[in-house]
Structures are given as structure tokens and as C-alpha cells.
Design an enzyme around this catalytic site. Structure first.
Site, PDB file in Angstrom:
ATOM      1  N   ASP A 107       0.839  -1.199   0.000  1.00  9.22           N
ATOM      2  CA  ASP A 107       0.000   0.000   0.000  1.00  9.22           C
ATOM      3  C   ASP A 107       0.879   1.256   0.000  1.00  9.22           C
ATOM      4  O   ASP A 107       2.093   1.189  -0.137  1.00  9.22           O
ATOM      5  CB  ASP A 107      -0.920  -0.065   1.221  1.00  9.22           C
ATOM      6  CG  ASP A 107      -2.197   0.736   1.061  1.00  9.22           C
ATOM      7  OD1 ASP A 107      -2.441   1.261  -0.043  1.00  9.22           O
ATOM      8  OD2 ASP A 107      -2.959   0.823   2.034  1.00  9.22           O
ATOM      9  N   HIS A 223      -9.727   8.126   4.007  1.00  8.98           N
ATOM     10  CA  HIS A 223      -9.446   7.009   4.905  1.00  8.98           C
ATOM     11  C   HIS A 223     -10.286   7.131   6.170  1.00  8.98           C
ATOM     12  O   HIS A 223     -10.550   8.225   6.653  1.00  8.98           O
ATOM     13  CB  HIS A 223      -7.962   6.994   5.295  1.00  8.98           C
ATOM     14  CG  HIS A 223      -7.053   6.637   4.167  1.00  8.98           C
ATOM     15  ND1 HIS A 223      -5.897   7.335   3.878  1.00  8.98           N
ATOM     16  CD2 HIS A 223      -7.125   5.654   3.239  1.00  8.98           C
ATOM     17  CE1 HIS A 223      -5.292   6.798   2.837  1.00  8.98           C
ATOM     18  NE2 HIS A 223      -6.015   5.769   2.439  1.00  8.98           N
ATOM     19  N   ASN A 284      -9.833  -0.655  -1.570  1.00 12.73           N
ATOM     20  CA  ASN A 284      -9.111  -0.834  -0.320  1.00 12.73           C
ATOM     21  C   ASN A 284     -10.059  -0.812   0.872  1.00 12.73           C
ATOM     22  O   ASN A 284     -10.964   0.023   0.940  1.00 12.73           O
ATOM     23  CB  ASN A 284      -8.068   0.264  -0.145  1.00 12.73           C
ATOM     24  CG  ASN A 284      -6.865   0.078  -1.042  1.00 12.73           C
ATOM     25  OD1 ASN A 284      -6.922  -0.630  -2.044  1.00 12.73           O
ATOM     26  ND2 ASN A 284      -5.771   0.721  -0.693  1.00 12.73           N
TER      27      ASN A 284
END
Length: 359
Positions: A107, A223, A284
């Protein structure tokens, strides 16, 4: 359309590209889950077996360090390299026993972490000499906080090296907001959370002649998990990027780019489905799976509180042993089950559940 047959083990090179092409044709995407050690790795492969699908297993830099051991000296990224290499060999050995295909990935890697990728590539090149395939399927460079020219230039240099051992590169254009694994982009100007199609075209022109790559183009991704309405996803940016490549460079495919959806945890199902329509083949997921592991561990601790206060003595008697309760395997397996269950849900959300023939 018949299901694509995919072998077990780590997929690289042409096999990987064929899976991505099938995902776009089938309108599904694969979950890319961050792992930190054997418990999460094994749970991820168990989930893939239940979903009858390949899975993308990836190490962040911090996850790789954790796999090696937090007490190791990480000077020059040596612990991160060792943890990532050890994890790769673990996955290569056990994925065949789990009978699942794995795309092995790393990542976000900012410029200061490039020695980590350098070390992994050295290990991958040595592995290629003896086996004819790279150790990892792909690595990601995240230079999105830099100016576009510097980002693309460095990505091109790494792609040239990686293409020689049949690896794929993931790049990031535009910034994924929020905070993850020590990288805090919560201060970033909101305009940088949305990549422009012209930027994608510029990257395409530089990288397409060199090798295979995927693009994490920002469309408001963040995120972490936030309250509804706090994150504004605009997947149409992906649609416009595909159209620009197709029109400006005369590509016949409807979706010439392989696109990546970062910050998938907590995202609206409608936005996930729309992004897949536009060519997203990888999403993700980390925050959701972290919680899915931790929640059942907390529940185990709460339910067995009186058995976890000492090695001997519990509500059944002051001389009764508590070994079976204090054994870490008891609560770790609870976490693994929760983690796997959340991943199976992700396969369903991404329309990847039972889309493949794992021969």
C-alpha cells in the site's frame, strides 16, 4: 458468460492482467485488505475461500514493520522490508493450501519510504531469477502530495524497473483524505481530493509505453469512517477519465484504465457500485476490518471478564484454572472470524462473490 477459472497461489504478470480485465467485463471489483501478521493474513484467505474469489492482500509500511516485530530496528526500512518479504513467503506457501488466488500488493509509499520499495524490489528480482516470477504482484507509489510532474517522473522510473520482472505498479493521482497508518491528510485542501481527467491523461501518456499500471484517482475518497454527508464521493470523475483516454488516444475499450478505490470503509453502496461501473477493479478496506477484528475480541473479554483476572480462580471456584480462557488463541480466533465475515460482506458489496471458478 462463463466464470473465469483462476488457479490458487499468488498471481502476477499476465494472469493478474487477465483477472483485472475480467473484473471490468463482469463489473466486479476485488477487496484489497491491509494485513499485519499471520492472523489477519489467514483470515483474509479464509474469507476468499468462502467467497470463491481471488483477494488482494496488501501490506502498508507500518503493517510490514508490525509483521517483522515492533522491537526491531527499522533503520533504512530494514524491518519493513523484512516484514514484507516474510509475509510474502507466508502467503505464497499457505495460499495454495487455502486453495485461493492472491494478488500480493503493498500500500501507500511516499517518497521518504522509497527505500522500503527498493528493498522489496531487490528481493523480488532475486526471486524472479530463480522462479521466473516476482515475489509480489504489485507495489504502490503514493507521491500524490508532490507536483504532478515529479510524481509521474518517479513512477515512470520505478515502472521501468518493475516491468522487467512482470510486476504491476499502482499510482495515486490526487490525495486520499483522512488519516491512516501514520499518514495524516486531514489538513489537505478539499480541491486536491478530486483528480482531474487531464492529470490522468498525462500519467497515462508517460506510463502506458513502459508497463502495466493501475490508477488510484481521487474522487473524494477519505481514509477512515465518517458520518454520512461528511465525505462527498464523485465517481463521475472516473467516468470522465476513462472517456478522455478513450477519445484522446483512440482506445477502443470502453474502460482502458484499471482504477482503484481507496478509502472504501464506510462508503455508500450506491457509490461503490457506480465506481465499479466506471472501471474500478480494486477497493481498499482497512478501518472496517480493523473494527471487525477488535469488536469480537472486546466482546470475548467482556463475556469472560471473571476468568481473565488471574491464572487460577474464577466463579466456579477459587482453585479452578483459567488456562483455556487466557490462551491468546481463544480471543484471536474470535477476531479472525469477525475479520473474515466483514471481508465476505465486502466481496458481496463489490459483486465479486462467487464470480470466479477457483480451479
Amino acid at each position: 458468460m462463463s466464470k473465469m477459472k483462476v488457479r490458487s497461489g499468488v498471481l502476477t504478470g499476465n494472469e493478474l492482467q487477465e483477472v483485472f480485465a475480467y473484473c471490468k467485463e463482469t463489473k466486479c471489483a476485488l477487496p484489497a485488505v491491509n494485513v499485519i501478521g499471520s492472523s489477519t493474513i489467514n483470515a483474509a484467505m479464509y474469507a476468499a475461500k468462502q467467497a470463491n474469489s481471488p483477494i488482494i492482500i496488501q501490506f502498508s509500511n507500518g503493517g510490514a514493520v508490525f509483521n517483522a516485530g515492533k522491537y526491531l530496528d527499522n533503520t533504512n526500512q530494514r524491518a519493513a522490508v523484512a516484514g514484507a518479504v516474510a509475509g510474502a513467503h507466508h502467503i505464497r506457501m499457505l495460499s495454495k493450501l487455502y486453495e485461493v488466488p492472491v494478488i500480493l500488493h503493498t500500500d501507500h509509499c511516499a517518497r521518504k519510504l522509497l527505500p522500503w520499495v527498493d528493498g522489496m524490489l531487490e528481493a523480488g528480482e532475486e526471486y524472479f531469477k530463480s522462479t521466473g516470477e516476482p515475489l509480489y504482484s504489485s507495489h504502490m507509489l503514493d507521491l500524490s502530495e508532490e507536483d504532478l510532474e515529479a510524481n509521474i517522473k518517479t513512477c515512470a522510473e520505478y515502472l521501468e524497473r518493475m516491468a522487467k520482472i512482470n510486476m504491476t505498479l499502482e499510482i495515486e493521482l490526487g490525495v486520499t483524505g483522512g488519516e491512516e497508518d501514520g499518514v495524516d491528510n486531514s489538513h489537505i485542501d478539499s480541491s486536491r481530493l478530486y483528480t482531474q481527467p487531464e492529470e490522468v491523461l498525462q500519467a497515462y501518456d508517460a506510463l502506458n509505453p513502459l508497463g502495466k499500471f493501475t490508477v488510484a484517482a481521487a474522487f473524494g475518497n477519505t481514509h477512515g469512517v465518517y458520518k454520512p454527508g461528511n465525505v462527498m464521493l464523485r465517481p463521475e470523475i472516473l467516468k470522465h477519465s476513462q472517456a478522455m483516454i478513450r477519445q484522446e488516444r483512440g482506445r477502443s475499450e470502453e474502460k482502458p484504465l484499471d482504477l482503484v478505490f481507496h478509502g472504501g470503509s464506510g462508503s455508500e453502496q450506491a457509490k461503490i457500485t457506480e465506481a465499479i461501473e466506471y472501471g474500478v477493479i480494486k477497493m481498499n478496506i482497512d478501518t472496517d476490518t480493523q473494527w471487525a477484528f477488535t469488536r469480537p475480541v472486546r466482546e470475548y473479554m467482556d463475556a469472560n471478564h471473571d476468568y481473565l483476572m488471574a491464572q487460577i480462580g474464577n466463579p466456579e471456584g477459587e482453585d479452578k484454572p483459567n488456562k483455556k480462557y487466557i490462551d491468546p488463541r481463544a480471543w484471536m480466533v474470535a477476531g479472525e472470524k469477525g475479520y473474515a465475515e466483514r471481508l465476505v460482506q465486502a466481496f458481496r458489496d463489490l459483486n465479486a462473490f462467487d464470480q470466479f471458478d477457483l480451479g
